[in-house]
Design a protein around this motif. Structure first.
Motif, PDB file in Angstrom:
ATOM      1  N   PHE A 101       6.647   7.703  -5.889  1.00 18.94           N
ATOM      2  CA  PHE A 101       8.037   7.257  -5.964  1.00 18.94           C
ATOM      3  C   PHE A 101       8.989   8.215  -5.258  1.00 18.94           C
ATOM      4  CE2 PHE A 101       6.049   4.536  -8.976  1.00 18.94           C
ATOM      5  CZ  PHE A 101       6.808   3.377  -8.948  1.00 18.94           C
ATOM      6  N   ILE A 102       8.690   9.517  -5.280  1.00 20.15           N
ATOM      7  CA  ILE A 102       9.532  10.477  -4.559  1.00 20.15           C
ATOM      8  C   ILE A 102       9.449  10.204  -3.058  1.00 20.15           C
ATOM      9  CG2 ILE A 102       9.786  12.907  -3.946  1.00 20.15           C
ATOM     10  CD1 ILE A 102       8.862  13.570  -6.813  1.00 20.15           C
ATOM     11  N   GLN A 103       8.237   9.964  -2.543  1.00 18.12           N
ATOM     12  CA  GLN A 103       8.070   9.687  -1.111  1.00 18.12           C
ATOM     13  C   GLN A 103       8.762   8.392  -0.699  1.00 18.12           C
ATOM     14  OE1 GLN A 103       3.919  11.032   0.600  1.00 18.12           O
ATOM     15  NE2 GLN A 103       3.616  10.074  -1.403  1.00 18.12           N
ATOM     16  N   LEU A 104       8.537   7.343  -1.467  1.00 15.82           N
ATOM     17  CA  LEU A 104       9.092   6.037  -1.116  1.00 15.82           C
ATOM     18  C   LEU A 104      10.613   6.029  -1.174  1.00 15.82           C
ATOM     19  CD1 LEU A 104       6.593   3.699  -3.011  1.00 15.82           C
ATOM     20  CD2 LEU A 104       6.701   4.115  -0.530  1.00 15.82           C
ATOM     21  N   ARG A 110       0.843  -1.197   0.000  1.00 14.86           N
ATOM     22  CA  ARG A 110       0.000   0.000   0.000  1.00 14.86           C
ATOM     23  C   ARG A 110       0.880   1.248   0.000  1.00 14.86           C
ATOM     24  NH1 ARG A 110      -4.556  -1.262  -1.915  1.00 14.86           N
ATOM     25  NH2 ARG A 110      -5.608   0.483  -0.853  1.00 14.86           N
ATOM     26  N   VAL A 111       0.566   2.162  -0.869  1.00 16.90           N
ATOM     27  CA  VAL A 111       1.349   3.387  -1.008  1.00 16.90           C
ATOM     28  C   VAL A 111       0.394   4.557  -1.199  1.00 16.90           C
ATOM     29  CG1 VAL A 111       3.321   2.172  -2.012  1.00 16.90           C
ATOM     30  CG2 VAL A 111       1.557   3.124  -3.510  1.00 16.90           C
ATOM     31  N   ASP A 112       0.911   5.765  -1.068  1.00 16.35           N
ATOM     32  CA  ASP A 112       0.114   6.978  -1.264  1.00 16.35           C
ATOM     33  C   ASP A 112       0.517   7.683  -2.554  1.00 16.35           C
ATOM     34  OD1 ASP A 112      -1.391   6.748   1.093  1.00 16.35           O
ATOM     35  OD2 ASP A 112       0.231   7.658   2.274  1.00 16.35           O
ATOM     36  N   CYS A 113      -0.497   8.269  -3.218  1.00 18.18           N
ATOM     37  CA  CYS A 113      -0.243   9.046  -4.437  1.00 18.18           C
ATOM     38  C   CYS A 113      -0.992  10.368  -4.331  1.00 18.18           C
ATOM     39  CB  CYS A 113      -0.696   8.272  -5.669  1.00 18.18           C
ATOM     40  SG  CYS A 113      -0.500   9.206  -7.218  1.00 18.18           S
ATOM     41  N   PRO A 114      -0.423  11.340  -3.568  1.00 23.18           N
ATOM     42  CA  PRO A 114      -1.074  12.651  -3.444  1.00 23.18           C
ATOM     43  C   PRO A 114      -0.825  13.503  -4.690  1.00 23.18           C
ATOM     44  CG  PRO A 114       0.982  12.642  -2.229  1.00 23.18           C
ATOM     45  CD  PRO A 114       0.798  11.241  -2.752  1.00 23.18           C
ATOM     46  N   LEU A 115      -1.462  14.639  -4.749  1.00 21.63           N
ATOM     47  CA  LEU A 115      -1.293  15.543  -5.887  1.00 21.63           C
ATOM     48  C   LEU A 115       0.132  16.055  -5.983  1.00 21.63           C
ATOM     49  CD1 LEU A 115      -2.347  17.377  -8.177  1.00 21.63           C
ATOM     50  CD2 LEU A 115      -2.974  19.052  -6.415  1.00 21.63           C
ATOM     51  N   GLU A 116       0.741  16.406  -4.833  1.00 22.05           N
ATOM     52  CA  GLU A 116       2.086  16.949  -4.852  1.00 22.05           C
ATOM     53  C   GLU A 116       2.811  16.621  -3.563  1.00 22.05           C
ATOM     54  OE1 GLU A 116       1.784  21.509  -3.246  1.00 22.05           O
ATOM     55  OE2 GLU A 116       1.299  21.188  -5.376  1.00 22.05           O
ATOM     56  N   VAL A 117       4.136  16.688  -3.637  1.00 20.75           N
ATOM     57  CA  VAL A 117       4.998  16.546  -2.465  1.00 20.75           C
ATOM     58  C   VAL A 117       6.082  17.607  -2.561  1.00 20.75           C
ATOM     59  CG1 VAL A 117       4.606  14.062  -2.168  1.00 20.75           C
ATOM     60  CG2 VAL A 117       6.500  14.856  -3.605  1.00 20.75           C
ATOM     61  N   LEU A 150       0.301   3.813 -13.516  1.00 21.04           N
ATOM     62  CA  LEU A 150      -0.184   5.150 -13.860  1.00 21.04           C
ATOM     63  C   LEU A 150       0.902   6.210 -13.671  1.00 21.04           C
ATOM     64  CD1 LEU A 150      -3.764   4.848 -12.392  1.00 21.04           C
ATOM     65  CD2 LEU A 150      -3.109   4.840 -14.805  1.00 21.04           C
ATOM     66  N   SER A 151       2.109   5.764 -13.315  1.00 23.21           N
ATOM     67  CA  SER A 151       3.298   6.619 -13.252  1.00 23.21           C
ATOM     68  C   SER A 151       3.133   7.791 -12.288  1.00 23.21           C
ATOM     69  CB  SER A 151       3.646   7.149 -14.653  1.00 23.21           C
ATOM     70  OG  SER A 151       5.011   7.498 -14.732  1.00 23.21           O
ATOM     71  N   CYS A 152       2.793   7.464 -11.042  1.00 22.66           N
ATOM     72  CA  CYS A 152       2.608   8.503 -10.031  1.00 22.66           C
ATOM     73  C   CYS A 152       3.958   8.992  -9.516  1.00 22.66           C
ATOM     74  CB  CYS A 152       1.769   7.955  -8.877  1.00 22.66           C
ATOM     75  SG  CYS A 152       1.490   9.190  -7.590  1.00 22.66           S
ATOM     76  N   ASN A 153       4.300  10.232  -9.845  1.00 27.27           N
ATOM     77  CA  ASN A 153       5.571  10.792  -9.424  1.00 27.27           C
ATOM     78  C   ASN A 153       5.686  10.902  -7.910  1.00 27.27           C
ATOM     79  OD1 ASN A 153       6.366  11.173 -12.104  1.00 27.27           O
ATOM     80  ND2 ASN A 153       5.537  13.257 -12.177  1.00 27.27           N
ATOM     81  N   ARG A 181       4.709  17.706  -8.683  1.00 30.38           N
ATOM     82  CA  ARG A 181       3.333  17.314  -8.928  1.00 30.38           C
ATOM     83  C   ARG A 181       3.279  16.143  -9.915  1.00 30.38           C
ATOM     84  NH1 ARG A 181      -0.401  21.570  -7.727  1.00 30.38           N
ATOM     85  NH2 ARG A 181      -1.843  20.763  -9.292  1.00 30.38           N
ATOM     86  N   ASN A 182       2.149  15.501  -9.952  1.00 30.90           N
ATOM     87  CA  ASN A 182       1.927  14.424 -10.911  1.00 30.90           C
ATOM     88  C   ASN A 182       1.566  15.002 -12.266  1.00 30.90           C
ATOM     89  OD1 ASN A 182       2.378  12.307  -9.090  1.00 30.90           O
ATOM     90  ND2 ASN A 182       0.298  12.530  -8.267  1.00 30.90           N
ATOM     91  N   PHE A 183       1.849  14.242 -13.308  1.00 30.13           N
ATOM     92  CA  PHE A 183       1.505  14.665 -14.652  1.00 30.13           C
ATOM     93  C   PHE A 183      -0.008  14.803 -14.769  1.00 30.13           C
ATOM     94  CE2 PHE A 183       0.719  13.620 -19.215  1.00 30.13           C
ATOM     95  CZ  PHE A 183       1.367  14.731 -19.743  1.00 30.13           C
ATOM     96  N   GLU A 184      -0.441  15.938 -15.307  1.00 31.39           N
ATOM     97  CA  GLU A 184      -1.855  16.245 -15.485  1.00 31.39           C
ATOM     98  C   GLU A 184      -2.629  16.198 -14.164  1.00 31.39           C
ATOM     99  OE1 GLU A 184      -3.111  13.604 -18.643  1.00 31.39           O
ATOM    100  OE2 GLU A 184      -2.428  15.021 -20.174  1.00 31.39           O
ATOM    101  N   SER A 185      -1.898  16.531 -13.052  1.00 31.47           N
ATOM    102  CA  SER A 185      -2.505  16.697 -11.719  1.00 31.47           C
ATOM    103  C   SER A 185      -3.264  15.468 -11.249  1.00 31.47           C
ATOM    104  CB  SER A 185      -3.435  17.921 -11.720  1.00 31.47           C
ATOM    105  OG  SER A 185      -2.725  19.091 -12.072  1.00 31.47           O
ATOM    106  N   GLU A 186      -2.764  14.304 -11.560  1.00 28.67           N
ATOM    107  CA  GLU A 186      -3.453  13.070 -11.171  1.00 28.67           C
ATOM    108  C   GLU A 186      -3.264  12.800  -9.679  1.00 28.67           C
ATOM    109  OE1 GLU A 186      -4.261   8.949 -13.410  1.00 28.67           O
ATOM    110  OE2 GLU A 186      -2.144   9.431 -13.116  1.00 28.67           O
TER     111      GLU A 186
END
Length: 637
Positions: free
Chosen positions: A447-450, A408-415, A441-444, A423-428
């Protein structure tokens, strides 16, 4: 008293007069130079091509001595001469013979070794050289001349992985104009541009050149016979346009592996300087690609003869240069895979590249760069940020440190990292999800958090397992991939998603995809007989999980448009570059299927999932098409 005074006065006089009475030192007598000394002086001047100094030591020098020396050099193509120390062979006080050995370097052939003699005569106290053509060669007589011939054997072929030729002898059609036959210069320039893409300014400049002759054939482009047949009907009626056949080396189709195989042509001044012996102006050599890199093997060595041409018309062979025929070079390219790569990029107008490698060996199966008319082989030498395709490497670091595809991981709008917002591409926003879905879905932000929770060396270690920073020899220049140690937290976060200072070639990203499938990174190679290059093993257990993540990209993620392609795994990438706002982006897709790892890259092309993925689909469909293996020079012979 008087007697003692007289004696003192006489002694003083003697002392005062002594310097004047002392006889002056005699000048040393310089002995005339002997035959050996004169021989060394003559040979030194010969080596310097100082004809005036050579003539200075001769007795009754022939009137045409200078001309004979010049003719000897010109007829044989002598570029340099060197001599061993001469040895006195005979000396009776009146005549002397000095034996010498010379090595003459002949242009385009090599070294010709000659042993001959210098004959001296004594005239009074001095010696002089009685010159005859024997000095040039012991068999030479007055009135003889020297000559040479030279020829190359057949050039070796570049072969595919199965041993079939990728290059064969053939001919092209050279298209040009005769200025004196041109009636409408603008019309000529316009039709050459419309049919063949020739720059009109180049045509007009050539036609307007002051030194061009009316009946001179001015060439502009060479085309294959099949292309000539397509344009002939339009070009032939235009006054002034003419065609000439020319021998050429052909590949299976126009543009086929053009940057990789390279081309041959008349040697340039730059290439001649680099190649050195046994090349000379006018030789046909490899000018680019493997034709250039493997020139020595493909060309072999020229054969030739040095001949003595008698006044009677007879001739005698004085020396033979034994040449070597060119040898074939087997590449790792597969005809069917290369043809599929060419088909995928056929109508791409953006600068682009496609590379495919064997996942089990790293051998390059196909490599194509566009545009064809540009010298840059961007598939091998272009270096770009990999964007999210680099998440294959980041994911391996995470998996090696305990994460699972279902973690389980988190994918917020920005970090925020290092006071910089990402931010994620196209604000996902995915919220709480799995690593599989975040990768698909390539959540930036995921991966930055992890990655920030790992030891700083973890990602650096993962890059080395994928060959970053590793030097390897592909067979053509290729700088590989670099992952500089991040300078701060913001750059570390950028690096996680393949930005910052991370740079790769399309070739290297194909090896990254291949390693994710096989579990071993192999250095790429274009030459079948090359020694194995560096390799590295991925962390235990990570390849299986990586394959699961990459399959999810195709079945449910950013490459879902390729879901119908059975067995395909991959990762999209949209890499930002430049300073414009919003930034421009390169489009990437790296994939694996059926033992083939590949990378598709479109420079400045936009979004990877929308631009690069369709090209990957086209590549795989072309590879699967019936008759994909049948391309064996059918259209080039």
């Amino acid at each position: 008293m008087f007697r003692r005074a007289v004696i003192s006065w006489v002694g003083l006089c003697l002392l005062l007069l002594f310097p004047a009475c002392t006889p002056r030192a005699a000048r040393p007598v310089v002995a005339p130079e002997g035959p050996e000394d004169l021989a060394r002086r003559y040979l030194d001047a010969w080596a310097r091509n100082d004809v005036a100094a050579q003539r200075k030591g001769l007795l009754d020098a022939p009137a045409d001595f200078d001309a004979q020396q010049a003719r000897w050099r010109q007829d044989l193509g002598v570029v340099a001469s060197r001599f061993e120390r001469p040895e006195l062979e005979a000396d009776d006080g009146v005549t002397a013979v000095v034996r010498f050995r010379g090595v003459h370097t002949l242009r385009g052939l090599g070294d010709w070794e000659v042993e001959s003699r210098l004959r001296f005569e004594r005239k009074g106290p001095r010696w002089g050289l009685r010159w005859t053509p024997e000095v040039l060669h012991p068999a030479a007589r007055p009135g003889d001349r020297f000559g040479r011939n030279r020829s190359w054997g057949p050039r070796g072929a570049l072969l595919d992985a199965d041993g079939d030729p990728l290059t064969v002898p053939g001919e092209v059609i050279r298209i040009g104009v005769m200025p004196g036959r041109v009636k409408d210069r603008a019309a000529v320039a316009s039709v050459l541009q419309a049919q063949l893409g020739v720059d009109p300014a180049r045509v007009l400049a050539a036609l307007n050149a002051a030194n061009v002759q009316p009946e001179q054939f001015v060439a502009f482009i060479d085309v294959r016979p099949e292309r000539y047949q397509q344009v002939r009907a339009v070009l032939a009626p235009v006054p002034g346009i003419f065609f000439r056949k020319k021998p050429a080396r052909l590949t299976p189709a126009e543009g086929f592996a053009a940057h990789t195989l390279g081309r041959v042509g008349e040697v340039t001044a730059e290439a001649l300087q680099l190649l050195g012996l046994p090349y000379q102006a006018g030789d046909v050599v490899g000018l680019s690609g493997l034709e250039r890199a493997q020139e020595r093997t493909l060309a072999g060595r020229p054969s030739g003869e040095v001949r003595l041409l008698r006044r009677s018309g007879d001739s005698e062979v004085l020396y033979r240069f034994d040449g070597e025929p060119g040898r074939d070079v087997r590449t790792t390219l597969r005809m069917d895979v290369q043809a599929a790569a060419e088909a995928a990029l056929m109508d791409v107008t953006w600068p682009a590249a496609l590379v495919a490698v064997d996942t089990s060996t790293g051998q390059v199966l196909a490599v194509a760069s566009r545009p064809l008319g540009e010298a840059l082989h961007r598939a091998l030498t272009g270096r770009y940020p990999p964007g999210s395709t680099f998440k294959v490497v980041t994911a391996e670091a995470l998996l090696a440190n305990g994460l699972k595809p279902d973690s389980r991981v988190d994918c917020p709008l920005e970090v925020t990292a290092g006071r910089k917002r990402f931010r994620n591409f196209e604000s996902e926003v995915l919220g709480t999800t799995t690593l599989r879905r975040a990768f698909a879905l390539s959540c930036n932000t995921t991966f930055i958090q992890l990655e920030s929770k790992l030891d700083p060396s973890a990602l650096q270690d993962a890059t080395r397992r994928f060959g970053f920073g590793v030097a390897y020899d592909v067979g053509l220049p290729s700088p590989g991939a670099t992952f500089p140690e991040p300078r701060d937290d913001a750059e570390r976060a950028s690096s996680v998603m393949g930005q910052g200072r991370v740079l790769v070639t399309p070739l290297h990203m194909a090896t990254v995809a291949a390693a994710a499938d096989s579990g071993v990174w192999h250095a790429p190679s274009l030459l079948a007989d090359a020694d194995a290059g560096p390799e590295a093993r991925l962390s235990p257990g990570t390849p299986k999980a990586l394959r699961e993540l990459m399959r999810a990209v195709v079945t449910e993620g950013t490459a879902k448009s390729a879901a119908s392609v059975a067995g395909l795994m991959g990762k999209t990438g949209t890499a930002e570059f430049g300073t414009s706002v919003p930034p421009e982006t390169h489009a990437w897709f790296v994939g694996v299927r059926g033992g083939i790892g590949f990378a598709v890259f479109v420079e400045g092309g936009g979004v990877g999932g929308r631009v690069a993925v369709p090209l990957a689909i086209r590549f795989l469909k072309a590879l699967d098409a019936p008759g994909a293996l049948s391309l064996k020079h059918d259209d080039a012979s």
